[in-house]
Write a protein that holds these residues in place. Structure first.
Motif, PDB file in Angstrom:
ATOM      1  N   GLY A  18       0.807  -1.223   0.000  1.00 38.63           N
ATOM      2  CA  GLY A  18       0.000   0.000   0.000  1.00 38.63           C
ATOM      3  C   GLY A  18       0.831   1.260   0.000  1.00 38.63           C
ATOM      4  N   GLN A  60      -0.911   3.911   2.259  1.00 37.19           N
ATOM      5  CA  GLN A  60      -2.365   3.710   2.265  1.00 37.19           C
ATOM      6  C   GLN A  60      -2.876   3.390   3.666  1.00 37.19           C
ATOM      7  OE1 GLN A  60      -3.731   0.459  -0.208  1.00 37.19           O
ATOM      8  NE2 GLN A  60      -4.532   1.980  -1.642  1.00 37.19           N
ATOM      9  N   GLY A  61      -3.996   4.001   4.004  1.00 39.32           N
ATOM     10  CA  GLY A  61      -4.618   3.708   5.302  1.00 39.32           C
ATOM     11  C   GLY A  61      -3.954   4.406   6.466  1.00 39.32           C
ATOM     12  N   ARG A 102      -2.653   8.255   7.999  1.00 35.24           N
ATOM     13  CA  ARG A 102      -2.574   9.713   7.873  1.00 35.24           C
ATOM     14  C   ARG A 102      -1.103  10.120   7.912  1.00 35.24           C
ATOM     15  NH1 ARG A 102      -6.998  12.924  10.617  1.00 35.24           N
ATOM     16  NH2 ARG A 102      -5.245  14.178  11.297  1.00 35.24           N
ATOM     17  N   GLU A 110      -7.572  10.399   1.226  1.00 37.65           N
ATOM     18  CA  GLU A 110      -8.468   9.467   1.912  1.00 37.65           C
ATOM     19  C   GLU A 110      -8.352   8.060   1.333  1.00 37.65           C
ATOM     20  OE1 GLU A 110      -9.222  12.133   0.212  1.00 37.65           O
ATOM     21  OE2 GLU A 110     -10.560  11.539  -1.406  1.00 37.65           O
ATOM     22  N   GLY A 120      -3.742   7.507   1.122  1.00 37.69           N
ATOM     23  CA  GLY A 120      -3.011   7.705   2.373  1.00 37.69           C
ATOM     24  C   GLY A 120      -2.217   8.996   2.327  1.00 37.69           C
ATOM     25  N   ARG A 164      -1.426   1.813  11.134  1.00 38.39           N
ATOM     26  CA  ARG A 164      -2.609   1.419  10.345  1.00 38.39           C
ATOM     27  C   ARG A 164      -3.664   0.802  11.246  1.00 38.39           C
ATOM     28  NH1 ARG A 164       0.371  -1.033   5.113  1.00 38.39           N
ATOM     29  NH2 ARG A 164       0.203   0.833   3.849  1.00 38.39           N
ATOM     30  N   GLU A 180      -5.348   3.378  13.296  1.00 40.73           N
ATOM     31  CA  GLU A 180      -6.269   4.241  12.538  1.00 40.73           C
ATOM     32  C   GLU A 180      -7.564   3.504  12.233  1.00 40.73           C
ATOM     33  OE1 GLU A 180      -4.628   6.858   9.685  1.00 40.73           O
ATOM     34  OE2 GLU A 180      -3.606   7.708  11.404  1.00 40.73           O
ATOM     35  N   ILE A 181      -7.458   2.193  11.949  1.00 44.50           N
ATOM     36  CA  ILE A 181      -8.676   1.413  11.676  1.00 44.50           C
ATOM     37  C   ILE A 181      -9.570   1.428  12.911  1.00 44.50           C
ATOM     38  CG2 ILE A 181      -9.538  -0.953  11.288  1.00 44.50           C
ATOM     39  CD1 ILE A 181      -7.001  -1.289   9.441  1.00 44.50           C
TER      40      ILE A 181
END
Ligand SMILES: Cc1ncc(COP(=O)(O)O)c(C=O)c1O
Length: 389
Positions: free
Chosen positions: A281, A301-302, A304, A344, A347, A378, A381-382
């Protein structure tokens, strides 16, 4: 282990630069406008510094170098100064959407004062097509302003080609070379440049000093009024020590450029291929080849950008979040958005910018540390718990 990988934000003052500056902060403290011995001594040092900067730019006339308080003032002086000087011929300016805020801010201010600005787009690699620049020219275009190298991605614009478009049309060509100078050869004649902005603190010189190169014959209206310093283009007592420091830093940067560029390219490529190959990602932001050799901007990705930046900081690694926010908020990077990145989805972007202190051991340390760190950020954040690493 403390690792600094934010050399595009600023650089430490080299010891030799500090040594060169020191006398002008105490024993040789004169005002360069004073006529007595101490004043003349300061003036001599200032003019020597001017000469060094001019010759570093391939400029024949040292008088063309105007010292400023830095890149931001330089961009404002060049852009507003040239726009107002040419206002009777036209009020149209061309620039790009990925410029530094110093340029964008100066352009917005001009728009509020009746000028028209065309902000040209870039492609997915962050590059500008000179053909689009050509198509945007109008009879009332008086200035084209582009950055030489982008501060977030390191992407290098085809400045020489754009310069050719301005030449012969009576259009002033301004280049913001704050990131390029000291990292790429910058020759104002070869590049067809009328106005060029430099900053001291990106080249291991002090903060609060910069310069604008003004080609003889190019008219600019002063933006700071007062005394007749800097050939009446920029009023205010000159920062002699900082100008001496900037000149010393420029000399060292030019001497070490070929070897240092190669050294940093190897380290940067090792870092980049290691991240892209080992962390799913991830994606490079910016053209792979048309780039400064010290800069790598990568989206995770995923994640911030600011979360990962803080997580890295907690591990002693200082980088910059190219895209401050992955939520698509207005704070996310205008540069990455212009390249079609959607924070979004793609990432946030992290800018790794390498420099004089960067070592192989540091790069290997980051490559060991980063995969599990990214996984932890990650996962956090999830779960919506932000930076808990
Ligand atoms: C491309 C570019 N232009 C202008 C500036 C502003 O320079 P200064 O920090 O000297 O005001 C910077 C600084 O980050 C920059 O990267």
């Amino acid at each position: 282990m403390s690792i600094y990988l934010d050399y595009n934000a600023t650089t430490p003052v080299r010891p030799a630069v500090l040594d060169a500056m020191r006398p002008y902060l105490n024993s040789h403290f004169g005002n360069a406008s004073s006529s007595h011995s101490r004043g003349r001594e300061a003036k001599r040092a200032l003019e020597e510094a001017r000469e060094v900067i001019a010759s570093a730019l391939g400029a024949r006339e040292k008088e063309g170098v105007v010292f400023t308080s830095g890149g931001t003032e330089g961009d404002n002086l060049a852009i507003a100064g040239a726009a107002w000087a040419a206002r009777d011929r036209g009020r149209h300016i061309i620039t790009s959407v990925v410029e530094h805020r110093a340029v964008l801010g100066a352009c917005r201010a001009l728009e509020a004062q009746g000028f028209e600005v065309t902000y040209l787009p870039v492609d997915a690699g962050g590059l500008i097509d000179p053909e689009i620049v050509k198509q945007s020219l109008r009879p009332d275009t008086t200035m084209i302003s582009f950055m030489h190298a982008n501060n977030e991605t390191g992407v290098v614009f085809p400045i020489a080609e754009i310069g050719q478009l301005a030449r012969g049309r009576g259009i002033v060509f301004h280049a913001d070379a704050v990131q390029a100078f000291g990292r790429l050869p910058v020759d104002v004649d070869a590049l067809g440049i009328n106005l060029l902005t430099l900053s001291g603190h990106k080249i291991y010189g002090p903060k609060g000093i910069g310069a604008v190169y003004v080609r003889p014959g190019t008219k600019i209206v002063p933006q700071i009024h007062g005394g007749e310093q800097e050939h009446s283009v920029r009023a205010g007592t000159e920062n002699v020590a900082a100008a001496v420091g900037m000149a010393c830093a420029a000399q060292i940067a030019l001497e070490s450029m070929p070897t240092e560029n190669e050294r940093l390219r190897v380290l940067r490529d090792r870092l980049e291929t290691g991240i892209l190959g080992n962390i799913v990602g991830t994606r490079r932001n910016g053209d792979r080849d048309q780039r400064l050799s010290n800069t790598s901007n990568i989206s995770f990705q995923g994640v911030r950008g600011d979360s990962l930046m803080v997580a890295l900081d907690l591990e002693g690694i200082e980088v910059s979040a190219g895209a401050a926010c992955a939520s698509g908020s207005p704070e996310s990077s205008h540069v990455l958005r212009a390249m079609g990145r959607r924070p979004e989805i793609d990432g946030g972007g992290i800018r790794f910018s390498l420099g004089a202190g960067t070592t192989e051991a540091e790069i290997e340390h980051i490559l060991d540390l980063l995969p599990p760190l990214v996984e932890r950020v990650r996962a956090a954040e999830i779960q919506g718990i932000g930076v808990r690493v």
